[in-house]
Design a protein around this motif. Structure first.
Motif, PDB file in Angstrom:
ATOM      1  N   GLN A 139       0.866  -1.174   0.000  1.00  0.00           N
ATOM      2  CA  GLN A 139       0.000   0.000   0.000  1.00  0.00           C
ATOM      3  C   GLN A 139       0.906   1.228   0.000  1.00  0.00           C
ATOM      4  O   GLN A 139       1.853   1.310   0.780  1.00  0.00           O
ATOM      5  CB  GLN A 139      -0.903   0.030   1.229  1.00  0.00           C
ATOM      6  N   SER A 191       1.983  12.041   0.122  1.00  0.00           N
ATOM      7  CA  SER A 191       1.667  13.246   0.879  1.00  0.00           C
ATOM      8  C   SER A 191       2.658  14.332   0.508  1.00  0.00           C
ATOM      9  O   SER A 191       3.687  14.063  -0.124  1.00  0.00           O
ATOM     10  CB  SER A 191       1.703  12.977   2.386  1.00  0.00           C
ATOM     11  N   GLY A 229      -0.228   4.448  -5.520  1.00  0.00           N
ATOM     12  CA  GLY A 229      -0.922   5.265  -4.552  1.00  0.00           C
ATOM     13  C   GLY A 229      -2.055   6.018  -5.223  1.00  0.00           C
ATOM     14  O   GLY A 229      -2.256   5.920  -6.439  1.00  0.00           O
ATOM     15  N   LYS A 230      -2.774   6.791  -4.415  1.00  0.00           N
ATOM     16  CA  LYS A 230      -3.927   7.524  -4.943  1.00  0.00           C
ATOM     17  C   LYS A 230      -3.587   8.932  -5.395  1.00  0.00           C
ATOM     18  O   LYS A 230      -4.427   9.612  -5.984  1.00  0.00           O
ATOM     19  CB  LYS A 230      -5.033   7.556  -3.898  1.00  0.00           C
ATOM     20  N   CYS A 282       6.250   9.275  -0.070  1.00  0.00           N
ATOM     21  CA  CYS A 282       5.490   8.072  -0.413  1.00  0.00           C
ATOM     22  C   CYS A 282       5.739   7.061   0.700  1.00  0.00           C
ATOM     23  O   CYS A 282       6.827   6.478   0.771  1.00  0.00           O
ATOM     24  CB  CYS A 282       5.936   7.530  -1.758  1.00  0.00           C
ATOM     25  N   VAL A 325       1.017   5.507   0.021  1.00  0.00           N
ATOM     26  CA  VAL A 325       0.270   6.715   0.329  1.00  0.00           C
ATOM     27  C   VAL A 325       1.171   7.920   0.120  1.00  0.00           C
ATOM     28  O   VAL A 325       2.206   8.056   0.788  1.00  0.00           O
ATOM     29  CB  VAL A 325      -0.263   6.710   1.768  1.00  0.00           C
TER      30      VAL A 325
END
Length: 128
Positions: A3, A7, A119-120, A22, A5
């Motif tokens: 996973q 930012s 990631g998104k 990340c 993520v």
């Protein structure tokens, strides 16, 4: 299963800097290459930079070479993108992605299309 993520995105003025992070969970990054990609509105996704399994090799797109730096921190299981001298055309959603990788000393090409985990994204807006 990794996973990822992202930012660190935000609104900055031309010439300013941002550092994207990340954060990775689900597995250690020791055997994965990681890349940063971006997609501006109405445009295709663009590969920005990749880093090899142990961080010893990197690749950069010509559009960001000399301004962006990719790095990884094994202890934090994270990858970073330091972006300096930002330009209007750097505005995009930035994604990190990872793939199992065979070499510590060769990084994937920047537009490598074999990334398995994504990631998104985080939005970077460069505006005056």
């Amino acid at each position: 299963q990794l996973q990822l993520v992202e930012s660190g995105g935000g609104l900055v003025q031309p010439g300013e800097s941002l550092r994207l992070s990340c954060a990775v969970s689900g597995s250690t990054l020791d055997y994965y290459a990681v890349g940063w990609f971006r997609q501006a509105p109405g445009q295709e996704r663009e590969g920005i930079s990749c880093i090899s399994s142990n961080g010893s090799a990197t690749t950069y797109a010509d559009s960001v070479k000399g301004r962006f730096t990719i790095s990884r921190d094994a202890a934090k299981n994270a990858v970073y993108l330091q972006m300096n001298s930002l330009k209007f055309e750097d505005t995009a959603v930035y994604y990190c992605a990872a793939t199992p990788w065979y070499s510590d000393y060769v990084a994937p090409p920047v537009n490598y299309n074999g990334m398995n985990f994504w990631g998104k994204g985080t939005l970077v807006t460069v505006s005056s």
